[in-house]
Design a protein around this motif. Structure first.
Motif, mmCIF file in Angstrom:
data_model
loop_
_atom_site.group_PDB
_atom_site.id
_atom_site.type_symbol
_atom_site.label_atom_id
_atom_site.label_comp_id
_atom_site.label_asym_id
_atom_site.label_seq_id
_atom_site.Cartn_x
_atom_site.Cartn_y
_atom_site.Cartn_z
ATOM 1 N N ASP A 184 50.039 19.854 -50.536
ATOM 2 C CA ASP A 184 50.911 20.144 -50.159
ATOM 3 C C ASP A 184 51.667 19.957 -48.559
ATOM 4 N N ILE A 185 52.626 19.799 -48.747
ATOM 5 C CA ILE A 185 52.792 19.560 -47.457
ATOM 6 C C ILE A 185 54.063 20.401 -46.315
ATOM 7 N N LYS A 186 53.302 21.089 -45.271
ATOM 8 C CA LYS A 186 53.811 21.925 -45.154
ATOM 9 C C LYS A 186 53.204 22.175 -43.680
ATOM 10 N N TYR A 187 55.574 23.420 -43.206
ATOM 11 C CA TYR A 187 55.864 23.525 -41.846
ATOM 12 C C TYR A 187 55.911 25.007 -41.882
ATOM 13 N N LEU A 188 55.807 24.848 -40.430
ATOM 14 C CA LEU A 188 56.241 26.041 -40.111
ATOM 15 C C LEU A 188 57.704 26.383 -39.575
ATOM 16 N N LYS A 189 57.616 27.642 -39.557
ATOM 17 C CA LYS A 189 59.080 28.005 -39.175
ATOM 18 C C LYS A 189 58.558 29.483 -37.977
ATOM 19 N N ILE A 190 59.159 29.002 -36.844
ATOM 20 C CA ILE A 190 58.906 29.813 -35.855
ATOM 21 C C ILE A 190 60.375 30.653 -34.865
ATOM 22 N N SER A 191 60.607 32.170 -35.372
ATOM 23 C CA SER A 191 61.712 32.416 -34.776
ATOM 24 C C SER A 191 61.428 33.874 -34.729
ATOM 25 N N THR A 192 62.395 34.710 -33.846
ATOM 26 C CA THR A 192 62.194 36.051 -33.709
ATOM 27 C C THR A 192 62.961 36.601 -34.122
ATOM 28 N N THR A 193 63.889 35.985 -34.747
ATOM 29 C CA THR A 193 65.123 36.742 -36.176
ATOM 30 C C THR A 193 64.876 36.066 -37.105
ATOM 31 N N ASN A 194 63.495 36.067 -37.809
ATOM 32 C CA ASN A 194 63.740 35.033 -38.833
ATOM 33 C C ASN A 194 64.639 33.774 -38.976
ATOM 34 N N PHE A 195 65.108 33.716 -38.403
ATOM 35 C CA PHE A 195 65.878 32.068 -38.485
ATOM 36 C C PHE A 195 67.229 32.939 -38.794
ATOM 37 N N THR A 196 68.013 34.348 -39.153
ATOM 38 C CA THR A 196 69.226 34.641 -39.399
ATOM 39 C C THR A 196 69.669 35.099 -38.334
ATOM 40 N N ASP A 197 69.604 34.087 -37.298
ATOM 41 C CA ASP A 197 70.446 34.618 -35.832
ATOM 42 C C ASP A 197 70.992 33.328 -36.186
ATOM 43 N N ALA A 198 72.774 32.741 -36.431
ATOM 44 C CA ALA A 198 72.910 31.582 -36.739
ATOM 45 C C ALA A 198 73.394 30.549 -35.288
ATOM 46 N N SER A 199 73.534 32.261 -34.053
ATOM 47 C CA SER A 199 73.967 31.323 -32.802
ATOM 48 C C SER A 199 72.695 30.532 -32.436
ATOM 49 N N LYS A 200 71.568 30.373 -32.632
ATOM 50 C CA LYS A 200 70.474 29.638 -31.799
ATOM 51 C C LYS A 200 70.348 28.562 -32.097
ATOM 52 N N PRO A 201 69.712 27.503 -31.023
ATOM 53 C CA PRO A 201 70.113 26.301 -31.764
ATOM 54 C C PRO A 201 68.214 26.294 -32.539
#
Length: 379
Positions: free
Chosen positions: A155-172
């Motif tokens: 399995d090739i896994k990666y982490l998504k790290i976010s205070t808004t669970n990637f829902t804030d489209a304004s964040k780079p």
């Protein structure tokens, strides 16, 4: 008890020694490149003699570092002498050097009971367990994603790290990956340390890195090659894919020549046994497909793609064909700032970081991940 330990150590050494026998009497040489013609000669020797260029060097600035088999050593050194290129012996026997390093690493590990994962060269399973733990410990900040299986089924896994669970489209989004080349062991600890600093050891002055940016961190792009380099061949570089229509003898592809950008045009070899074999077609490797898919999924928001490699102290940017992107001045400015910070923290014996276009500072290539990202993301 002492007798048992001596016998055990002897057995470990025997296993270790045999593991590296493929590089017995291989030598490594520092080559004082003066200009582009010297670099071209090394490229030609790589094609004609099969030498392994560990570091390509930069004319008048930094030596190249080249590994040579005992069968080709004489021809290699004669070619350098005939062209007036100064050189010196760096490693007399690669197998012996690898054995000594492995024994030193074993000694280091045995002396530290609670070693941090980024202070070592962890195996694939250790990295996987670490990411699982991080995701479980920080469920409000971390999402663990399984991109899919490697060629051999890891399995090739990666982490998504976010205070808004990637829902804030304004964040780079900053996307960092490592271990595209299997033998570049130092790259994965860099990715793991980044995770550690963002989550486990976040400092007040770095809080904006978490609040204002979403992160994707993929510590091992090429797990099959990495595991093979750990267990069988320390200097293995490619993936471990098998394509009998391409070769019945040699396997694997240089993942960082496999992207769909000027594919198979520069800095590659068509011989499937070469470390620089780009593959039969762009994105032939499932591992590079996963990197591509991450880039495309978050196309509008990714502002930084950091593809971590070694060996050498460089901060490089596109394009690998020696042309410059429209934002080259901006990227160079950022790269210079990065290099200056790293220079301020490096070990005294380490060299300063060189900053510049990868095709000019190193050598021209095609099918690289960073070039593909630059074109698709227009960053």
């Amino acid at each position: 008890m002492l007798k048992f330990l001596l016998v055990f150590c002897a057995c470990v050494y025997t296993v270790t020694a045999g593991k590296h026998d493929a590089y017995r009497s291989y030598s490594v040489h520092n080559v004082q490149v003066r200009d582009m013609s010297d670099l071209q000669l090394l490229q030609d020797l790589q094609l004609n003699l099969g030498v392994d260029i560990w570091e390509h060097g930069m004319g008048g600035v930094r030596d190249a570092v080249v590994m040579v088999s005992p069968e080709q050593a004489r021809s290699f050194l004669e070619a350098l002498d005939e062209n007036g290129i100064a050189h010196s012996l760096h490693i007399a026997d690669v197998a012996k050097s690898l054995e000594e390093h492995e024994n030193d690493l074993a000694s280091y590990r045995s002396s530290r009971q609670n070693r941090m994962i980024f202070n070592d060269y962890p195996r694939y399973a250790e990295v996987d367990a670490y990411m699982e733990r991080i995701a479980a410990t920080y469920p409000n900040l971390v999402t663990l994603v399984n991109a899919g299986p490697s060629f051999e089924g890891r399995d090739i896994k990666y982490l998504k790290i976010s205070t808004t669970n990637f829902t804030d489209a304004s964040k780079p989004i900053y996307f960092m990956d490592a271990m595209m080349h299997a033998r570049e062991w130092v790259t994965t600890p860099v990715a793991l340390y980044s995770i550690h600093r963002l989550l486990e050891n976040r400092r007040p002055e770095d809080q904006d890195l978490l609040d204002d940016i979403d992160w994707i961190i993929l510590p091992i792009v090429n797990p099959d090659g990495y595991e093979f380099s750990q267990t069988d061949n320390r200097l293995w570089r490619k993936t471990r894919s098998v394509n009998l229509n391409v070769s019945t003898e040699c396997i694997g592809v240089d993942a960082n020549r496999n992207f769909d950008i000027e594919f198979n045009t520069t800095g590659v070899f068509t011989n499937p046994c070469s470390n620089l074999f780009p593959g039969p077609y762009a994105f032939s490797e499932v591992e590079t497909q996963y990197v591509r898919d991450i880039l495309l999924e978050y196309l509008p928001r990714i502002q930084l793609y950091n593809d971590i490699h070694s060996h050498g102290n460089y901060v490089l940017f596109c394009y690998a064909n020696k042309t410059l992107p429209p934002n080259a001045a901006h990227i160079h400015h950022i790269g210079a700032a990065m290099g200056a910070i790293m220079d301020s923290m490096k070990l005294p014996q380490a060299r300063f970081y060189l900053v510049g276009n990868s095709g000019l500072v190193l050598y021209p290539t095609s099918g690289s991940a960073d070039d593909y990202a630059q074109v698709r993301l227009r960053i």
